[in-house]
Design an enzyme around this catalytic site. Structure first.
Site, PDB file in Angstrom:
ATOM      1  N   MET E   1       0.754  -1.410  -0.099  1.00 27.89           N
ATOM      2  CA  MET E   1       0.098   0.242   0.080  1.00 27.89           C
ATOM      3  C   MET E   1       0.894   1.534   0.112  1.00 27.89           C
ATOM      4  O   MET E   1       0.277   2.459   0.017  1.00 27.89           O
ATOM      5  CB  MET E   1      -0.867  -0.028   1.288  1.00 27.89           C
ATOM      6  CG  MET E   1      -2.229   0.017   1.247  1.00 27.89           C
ATOM      7  SD  MET E   1      -2.906  -0.068   2.821  1.00 27.89           S
ATOM      8  CE  MET E   1      -1.773  -1.426   3.503  1.00 27.89           C
ATOM      9  N   PRO E   2       2.051   1.037  -0.035  1.00 31.24           N
ATOM     10  CA  PRO E   2       3.004   2.475   0.191  1.00 31.24           C
ATOM     11  C   PRO E   2       2.732   3.256  -1.113  1.00 31.24           C
ATOM     12  O   PRO E   2       2.180   2.743  -2.171  1.00 31.24           O
ATOM     13  CB  PRO E   2       4.390   2.155   0.112  1.00 31.24           C
ATOM     14  CG  PRO E   2       4.489   0.514   0.404  1.00 31.24           C
ATOM     15  CD  PRO E   2       3.219   0.045  -0.045  1.00 31.24           C
ATOM     16  N   TYR E   3       2.967   4.679  -1.123  1.00 31.64           N
ATOM     17  CA  TYR E   3       2.816   5.618  -1.996  1.00 31.64           C
ATOM     18  C   TYR E   3       3.872   6.412  -2.216  1.00 31.64           C
ATOM     19  O   TYR E   3       4.486   6.828  -1.349  1.00 31.64           O
ATOM     20  CB  TYR E   3       1.568   6.487  -1.887  1.00 31.64           C
ATOM     21  CG  TYR E   3       1.574   7.756  -2.935  1.00 31.64           C
ATOM     22  CD1 TYR E   3       2.049   8.955  -2.712  1.00 31.64           C
ATOM     23  CD2 TYR E   3       1.194   7.583  -4.036  1.00 31.64           C
ATOM     24  CE1 TYR E   3       2.016   9.744  -3.474  1.00 31.64           C
ATOM     25  CE2 TYR E   3       1.029   8.556  -5.103  1.00 31.64           C
ATOM     26  CZ  TYR E   3       1.401   9.671  -4.740  1.00 31.64           C
ATOM     27  OH  TYR E   3       1.457  10.721  -5.763  1.00 31.64           O
ATOM     28  N   THR E  40       1.647  -1.130  -4.463  1.00 34.71           N
ATOM     29  CA  THR E  40       2.437  -0.311  -4.113  1.00 34.71           C
ATOM     30  C   THR E  40       2.574   0.633  -5.431  1.00 34.71           C
ATOM     31  O   THR E  40       2.715   0.087  -6.435  1.00 34.71           O
ATOM     32  CB  THR E  40       4.169  -0.710  -3.880  1.00 34.71           C
ATOM     33  OG1 THR E  40       4.141  -1.411  -2.644  1.00 34.71           O
ATOM     34  CG2 THR E  40       5.000   0.367  -3.887  1.00 34.71           C
ATOM     35  N   VAL E  41       2.039   1.703  -5.221  1.00 32.49           N
ATOM     36  CA  VAL E  41       1.651   2.897  -6.012  1.00 32.49           C
ATOM     37  C   VAL E  41       3.235   3.869  -6.152  1.00 32.49           C
ATOM     38  O   VAL E  41       3.472   4.308  -5.210  1.00 32.49           O
ATOM     39  CB  VAL E  41       0.769   3.718  -5.681  1.00 32.49           C
ATOM     40  CG1 VAL E  41       0.560   4.877  -6.991  1.00 32.49           C
ATOM     41  CG2 VAL E  41      -0.613   2.907  -5.575  1.00 32.49           C
TER      42      VAL E  41
END
Lengths: 71, 71, 71, 71, 71, 71
Positions: E1-3, E40-41
């Protein structure tokens, strides 16, 4: 001169892990684009799990339903 | 309507200094672009020195090697 | 090391005006917080008026209702 | 895959209200653009009222002049 | 889920280089924090050199004084 | 006074869809937190699919492997 912003949930990332993120992100910009590390800025934002949603649901709730205690 | 985001390390900026940053950034947009101060938003983000890297090194480490105590 | 991000609508800001924003924002951080200008980064984002809303209405529509031609 | 960042002043938004912001912002991207909720990220940043300015004045001062106690 | 948001000046980064930045930043989050690459975006913003300042001077001017043609 | 930033890939969102995103995001902040729509700012960033990665792969490549023509 690049600016890298890494947003992660606040779930216990240690100072050492954040140092590795800073070092790794800087090295990536040097290796791929030949940027000057001396003016490469990396900022890590840690966000409370109440404040981060995916699939319309806060991460706090997702963790609970995954049986994980909030960190 | 401009939006100004100022990111600084969390190293003791006082409420008065932050007021001056807000006032100065707003005045800059009015003077240079004639923007309406009433809808000019200024947001200051203060970031822990573990979470801010330059030259691949966290600011906490840089301060230590510069002989400065962490604030 | 501060990072300043200025978001404005894309409505004809000239290179000279953007230079003044960069110069003024950097001077502000030097004067108020004693920051090092050499590592102060200022980034200006210009946003299409279709993509900027205030009061729930895109700026393109606001300009039209104010009788201003889109720039 | 959309990324939505909601910045608000830190003035007592509850976990339930933040859940509604996450749920509502995700639903908006699904309904308007048909995006996949499973990879839609919503991040809420809460900012101290000393650190948020509008009209060149920190919100803390605005609240005081509006006779509202800081939250 | 990190950006992860990478901001660089618009100076000719190729599609392949941007692919390497995306791949490398994602791998970094997996290796250091064990994050799920699937959510991860990584977003790369390329900024005109008129719109990026360091040391109070737009990069366009710095390049000119360094004898480099604008890209 | 809230600031909402919506980042999406540049894949043909129409002016009407962006108007709906602006209107919907503003209404969400009014309904959930009672915010003043007149000072609620919504900014939509559209990002090239070469510049947006998920799972370590640029969206351009993902679309190609999904048999979709780039937009």
């Amino acid at each position: 001169m690049p600016y890298v912003n890494i947003k992660i949930t606040r779930e216990g990332a240690t100072a050492e892990q954040k140092r590795q993120l800073i070092e790794g992100a800087t090295r990536l910009l040097v290796e791929v684009l030949g940027k000057n590390p001396a003016t490469t800025v990396v900022v890590i934002d840690e966000v409370d799990t109440d404040n981060w949603g995916i699939g319309g649901v806060p991460v706090t709730e997702r963790r609970r339903s995954e049986g994980q205690p909030p960190k």
